[in-house]
Scaffold this motif. Structure first.
Motif, PDB file in Angstrom:
ATOM      1  N   ARG B 119       0.827  -1.191   0.000  1.00 49.50           N
ATOM      2  CA  ARG B 119       0.000   0.000   0.000  1.00 49.50           C
ATOM      3  C   ARG B 119       0.871   1.255   0.000  1.00 49.50           C
ATOM      4  NH1 ARG B 119      -4.571   1.058   4.614  1.00 49.50           N
ATOM      5  NH2 ARG B 119      -5.573   2.790   3.530  1.00 49.50           N
ATOM      6  N   ALA B 120       1.949   1.185   0.758  1.00 48.50           N
ATOM      7  CA  ALA B 120       2.848   2.340   0.832  1.00 48.50           C
ATOM      8  C   ALA B 120       3.495   2.603  -0.528  1.00 48.50           C
ATOM      9  CB  ALA B 120       3.914   2.100   1.897  1.00 48.50           C
ATOM     10  N   GLN B 123       1.084   4.289  -2.794  1.00 47.51           N
ATOM     11  CA  GLN B 123       0.859   5.698  -2.488  1.00 47.51           C
ATOM     12  C   GLN B 123       2.080   6.547  -2.877  1.00 47.51           C
ATOM     13  OE1 GLN B 123      -0.910   6.358   1.366  1.00 47.51           O
ATOM     14  NE2 GLN B 123      -0.615   8.566   1.205  1.00 47.51           N
ATOM     15  N   ASP B 124       3.279   6.001  -2.649  1.00 47.90           N
ATOM     16  CA  ASP B 124       4.490   6.733  -3.055  1.00 47.90           C
ATOM     17  C   ASP B 124       4.497   6.950  -4.571  1.00 47.90           C
ATOM     18  OD1 ASP B 124       5.428   6.908  -0.480  1.00 47.90           O
ATOM     19  OD2 ASP B 124       6.797   5.202  -0.650  1.00 47.90           O
TER      20      ASP B 124
END
Lengths: 286, 783
Positions: B119-120, B123-124
């Motif tokens: 997920r990170a 988003q990045d």
């Protein structure tokens, strides 16, 4: 709502922590309780690439009485302040403020040092420290220094701390015995930041106001003192009219912000009402 | 407690030990191997043309698997997102696809998808996508949106007006001719943001060779989602399975087919791997639909004795940027605007308008809180104008028990209830006369108490099938399967899809009561389209009246078949066999009995079945009631307003509710508590505010003020019980009643407190700053 990537260290001593801050410069941020910094990072409004977690450093959480002052370690939590018998007896103003911050989770994690260093103009502790003439002890690469509260809170989210300095202790002068204080906070919900709050401390001598300090939350870009109201009341005999006249000047010289919770006019009015109520509560005069 | 007494028993919710220990299984808790994570890139602009989307730098980011823009996906949609008739067949609306292609119409509209290993990482990578917009002027105000020179949001429609239609009943001209008092008032329904504690979330698992899709979603409507995913993505409906696992609240915000359900499924189909999308709170506040957002203009014709003769009503409904699936459901508010009162005429106008804001759809009560707010403010406005007591104005106009079943001017027939008795009881419990005395004393001392009443009548329990087909375009019925297993344990499958309501407890109580087996022996299955027939899901306070009724009928059919088997085993005539507390025996000889467990086994043993009888103990019921159900009641709020700060303190809250039979009174109380809290949220705290720039200014829970327990008073709950004649349980709905009544009761109390200042109305929410200003404009107190 995931923070941008960052590196993390948890030093075991203040010198180590300062060294980490020196090494990483403006890219680094100090993490204490995390209840201000982490939400900003999750919204990516703050994107430090390095976090120095001071939470593992021993002996930064305490409340001690010294001859001239009461000392609070920077990592003392709001909860510890709220339930300290010493604070309740000597600094009821601070105890009341602690009890009104956020909710139980925030009070269990949030620290007074973190709240001060964050310098939120709507925060409760900065105003209290200003009204109580606190000194803030910072440690940095050039050693330790003391900063007066009136010099510490510079602007919105800006304190007098240098990038590599860490707040170690807060010292609050011991109020004289005939002195008391209160913190009146006005917000829409119990857990909110203040729309306006007033921190008042009054010392009496023979029925007269020897010294009065009135701190204001939410009335400008940093915590403020209601100087005109303080001047108007100092030396006066405690009486309803005197309190009323002084309170009416509480917002003099302030330029409070406009937001969804109220206009500058409303905030100025609230400052006067809360100041009067605080003074009435402290002096018992109504 | 005997199992036969299970209907009416306040047993603890079986769901809770799991939920309160963090062992619930929400979408984000599902064990998924090799799942990819989807991040939806959303429009930062309220109204703009998309000139270009540069994804090159994002594609190079760590962990990225795929990036899709709207244009790349457009061909895969075989149909737009669904829009139902819901009371306004005349409306014009644009087709909405799950992702924008050429233009964006509100902040939060999907423009691109990033699929990554975490997920990170997703988003990045999303931060590296550059969308170039050509900004267009935004429209955020309903009345400005339909001015001639307003920017048009959907060019194909030619204007921002979706509809402007009449709905009239009775002789309005005669009403105004007869009127001794006329009053005009504008009433606001501010925009609300639903804030379910669990944000939305989806896991999609598409299997390429089987051409099958399994989709887990935090939804109120798995059965509808299944149908629409099949239609939109062109997958045979038999190959689509939708599961709503534990769902952490809906309040209407999970009542539509989400764009993100389609997008997550599509990403899984494109990549041949399971994909997960979990909405974060920031996204939730912009991208999940909003509620209310209406203006009602009211003209009242009344007599000096308090009789309300007729109303001219205009409902301005802000649809937001698109017409959502049930976007015009709130128009129901006009049709039930008479509430529990005799009212001879309504001349109504419904206006629906597009704005560059998040689309609106159902939010707890949907149309009925708005209608109750209107008629209850009308009662108080008439009281204020005539100098009558607000309770007397209500007594004058309420439909009496003797007039039941009463048919209102839009043709709805109420099912049962003595509304006057409910009002009187609530007043008595609250000590109304004493409160008025105290109010009068307090005013002399410069203190401002306010007393607010709301007598509501709620239409709910949607079906029946015929009127819901006619008015909403969907036939709604209850569905319940009861299956008795070989060992005498039971499974109940319901067409309802709970998300906090407690069906696993209450529906088990129903089966337990009918079959005489312990609640622990009944497993309640819900929210899985792969098990059992199609259901009609959960909304509109329908589950107990329809789906629990269907379960009740199926359980009764199972019991009747079991009784037949018992007669055979007991060698008795069927009519002589009675069934009590899980045992069948010949009348008068309870000592020689057969238990339901033995009968369950016998049902699968050919040597013990009566000749010619089919094996098994199972029944399926599609229940179509003869009418809606009509819960009612009166709420009384007592507030004090601080004249120096404008802050409202709620001193007392009494709620009298009649929801017919209460299967589990504790669960009913829980629904009422939550409902009142949400209604008070609207009255005092919550407002979704947009700037003129089209940006949401209340986009976090710091700015959007949801009340907590610390901000709410003790709720004193009272009841009358009038069983509904339209279903076998006698149950009416209770999921929305608290919200429907409390906003009006609170606001009537606030306006009542401010009477000495000449205040006639307070736009919600009643914030301290607003009240302070209303009290101190034009020199303060008037009387």
């Amino acid at each position: 709502m995931i923070p941008a990537a960052f590196d993390y260290v948890a030093p075991r001593s203040l010198p180590e922590a300062v060294a980490d801050l020196v090494k990483h410069g403006s890219e680094a941020k100090v993490l204490a309780g995390g209840h201000s910094l982490i939400p900003l990072m999750k919204l990516r409004l703050s994107t430090p690439s390095f976090l120095v977690d001071i939470g593992r450093i021993q002996d930064l959480s305490y409340i001690r009485e010294a001859d001239s002052h009461i000392a609070l370690g920077a990592l003392t939590t709001h909860h510890e302040i709220e339930f300290s018998e010493l604070v309740k007896a000597r600094l009821p103003l601070l105890q009341q403020a602690a009890a009104q911050i956020g909710d139980a989770q925030v009070r269990n994690r949030g620290t007074i040092g973190g709240a001060a260093a964050h310098a939120d103009p709507n925060g409760d502790f900065p105003t209290c420290l200003l009204a109580l003439d606190a000194e803030l002890i910072a440690v940095g690469p050039r050693g330790e220094r003391s900063i007066k509260a009136q010099d510490f809170f510079v602007d919105t989210f800006t304190s007098a701390l240098e990038p590599a300095e860490i707040l170690r202790e807060i010292r609050i002068p011991r109020p004289p015995s005939a002195s008391s204080g209160t913190y009146l906070k006005f917000s829409r919900r119990s857990q909110d930041w203040a729309i306006v709050a007033v921190a008042a401390q009054v010392s009496l001598r023979e029925g007269r106001v020897e010294r009065v300090a009135i701190g204001l939350t939410g009335m400008g870009p940093r915590p403020l003192r209601a100087a005109a109201a303080e001047r108007a009341l100092t030396g006066k005999a405690v009486a309803p009219d005197a309190l009323r006249e002084a309170s009416a000047q509480a917002a003099d010289g302030t330029q409070p912000p406009e937001d969804l919770n109220g206009s500058p006019e409303y905030r100025r009015h609230l400052a006067a009402v809360l100041t009067r109520r605080a003074l009435e509560a402290i002096t018992g005069s109504k | 407690m005997a199992v036969s007494q299970m209907i009416g028993a306040s047993i603890k919710r079986r769901e809770d030990p799991q939920l309160v220990t963090g062992s619930g299984r929400f979408v984000d808790d599902l064990p998924q191997n090799a799942v990819l994570h989807l991040h939806v890139v959303r429009s930062s602009e309220p109204h703009a043309r998309i000139l270009a989307i540069d994804t090159i730098r994002a594609k190079e980011a760590d962990g990225v698997v795929a990036i899709f823009t709207g244009k790349e996906l457009r061909e895969e949609f075989q149909a737009p997102l669904p829009v139902t008739v819901t009371f306004v067949p005349e409306k014009a609306y644009p087709e909405q696809y799950p992702i924008a292609t050429d233009k964006v119409h509100y902040v939060g509209e999907p423009v691109a998808l990033v699929v990554a290993l975490s997920r990170a990482a997703a988003q990045d990578a999303a931060e590296r996508i550059e969308v170039r917009y050509q900004a267009l002027p935004a429209v955020t105000d309903v009345e400005k949106a339909i001015q001639k020179d307003a920017p048009v949001i959907h060019e194909s429609l030619g204007s921002n007006l979706s509809y402007d239609v009449k709905r009239a009943g009775g002789d309005i001209e005669a009403a105004f001719k007869e009127a001794e008092v006329t009053i005009s008032q504008r009433l606001q329904q501010q925009r609300l943001i639903p804030i379910a504690i669990e944000t939305r979330g989806v896991v999609a698992d598409y299997k390429p060779f089987a051409n099958s899709l399994t989709l887990w979603s935090s939804t109120q409507i798995p059965h509808f989602v299944k149908v629409w995913l099949a239609v939109i993505l062109g997958i045979p409906e038999s190959q689509v399975r939708v599961i709503a696992p534990d769902v952490g609240g809906g309040f209407g915000s999970k009542i539509r087919v989400f764009p993100e359900e389609v997008l997550t499924a599509l990403a899984s189909r494109r990549l041949g791997r399971p994909v997960k999308w979990i909405e974060d709170r920031e996204e939730n506040m912009r991208a999940t639909h909003h509620g209310r957002s209406q203006i009602w203009d009211v003209e009242i014709a009344a007599k000096r004795d308090g009789t309300v003769l007729g109303l001219r009503l205009t409902q301005w409904l802000d649809l937001g940027a698109y017409c959502s699936q049930f976007g015009t459901f709130m128009s129901l508010g006009l049709l039930v605007a008479p509430g529990p009162y005799r009212l001879a005429a309504i001349d109504g106008r419904l206006v629906g308008v597009f704005t560059n804001r998040t689309p609106t759809d159902a939010y707890r009560g949907a149309g009925r809180p708005e209608a109750t707010y209107v008629i209850e403010r009308v009662m108080d406005l008439v009281a204020q104008e005539t100098g009558m007591d607000p309770a007397d104005v209500r007594r004058r106009n309420l439909v009496t028990g003797a007039e039941q079943p009463y048919t209102s001017l839009f043709g709805f027939t109420f099912d049962s209830g003595d509304y006057v008795a409910g009002l009187e009881r609530a007043l008595q419990v609250a000590g109304y006369d004493d409160l008025r005395r105290r109010q009068s004393e307090a005013r002399k001392q410069g203190r401002y108490l306010g007393i607010g009443l709301a007598s509501y009548l709620e239409i709910c329990g949607l079906g029946p099938a015929a009127p819901t087909q006619a008015n909403t375009g969907v036939s709604l019925w209850g569905m319940g399967v009861v299956r008795l297993h070989f060992t005498g344990k039971a499974t109940a499958i319901t067409g309802s899809s709970p998300h906090g309501q407690g069906h696993e407890t209450t529906f088990a109580q129903v089966v337990s009561a009918v079959l005489g087996i312990p609640v622990a022996d009944v497993d309640v299955v819900h929210g899985d389209t792969g098990i059992g027939p199609m259901g009609m899901n959960t909304y509109g306070s329908r589950s107990t009246a329809l789906d629990a009724s269907a379960v009740h009928i199926s359980a009764t059919r199972v019991r009747e078949k079991a009784r037949k088997i018992a007669a055979h085993l007991l060698e008795a005539a069927e009519d002589d066999v009675v069934y009590e507390d899980g045992k069948a025996f010949v009348k008068g000889s309870p000592a020689k009995s057969v238990t339901i467990q033995e009968l369950a086994m016998a049902a699968f043993q050919t040597n013990r079945l009566p000749a010619g009888m089919e094996g098994g103990l199972e029944a399926t019921t599609f229940f179509d009631p003869t009418n809606f159900v009509w819960p009612f009641g009166t709420h009384v709020a007592v507030v004090e307003v601080d004249p120096e700060t404008g802050k409202v303190s709620i001193e007392r809250y009494v709620a009298l509710d009649d929801c017919g039979t209460r299967i589990n009174p504790m669960v009913v109380d829980g629904q009422i508590h939550g409902g009142i809290a949400q209604g008070i949220g609207q009255a005092l705290f919550e407002e979704g505010v947009y700037g003129e720039d089209g940006q949401l200014r209340t986009g976090t829970l710091v700015d959007y003020l949801v009340p907590s327990a610390a901000d709410l008073p003790f709720f004193q709950l009272e009841e009358t019980i009038t069983p509904s004649p339209v279903n076998p349980l006698g149950a009416k709905g209770i999921g929305e009643a608290g919200t429907i009544a409390s906003t009006a009761a609170l606001m009537n109390a606030v306006v009542d407190a401010l009477q000495p200042f000449g205040v006639k109305d307070v736009p919600m929410p009643a914030s301290p700053a607003k009240l302070w200003q209303l009290m101190h404009r034009n020199g303060g107190r008037k009387g």
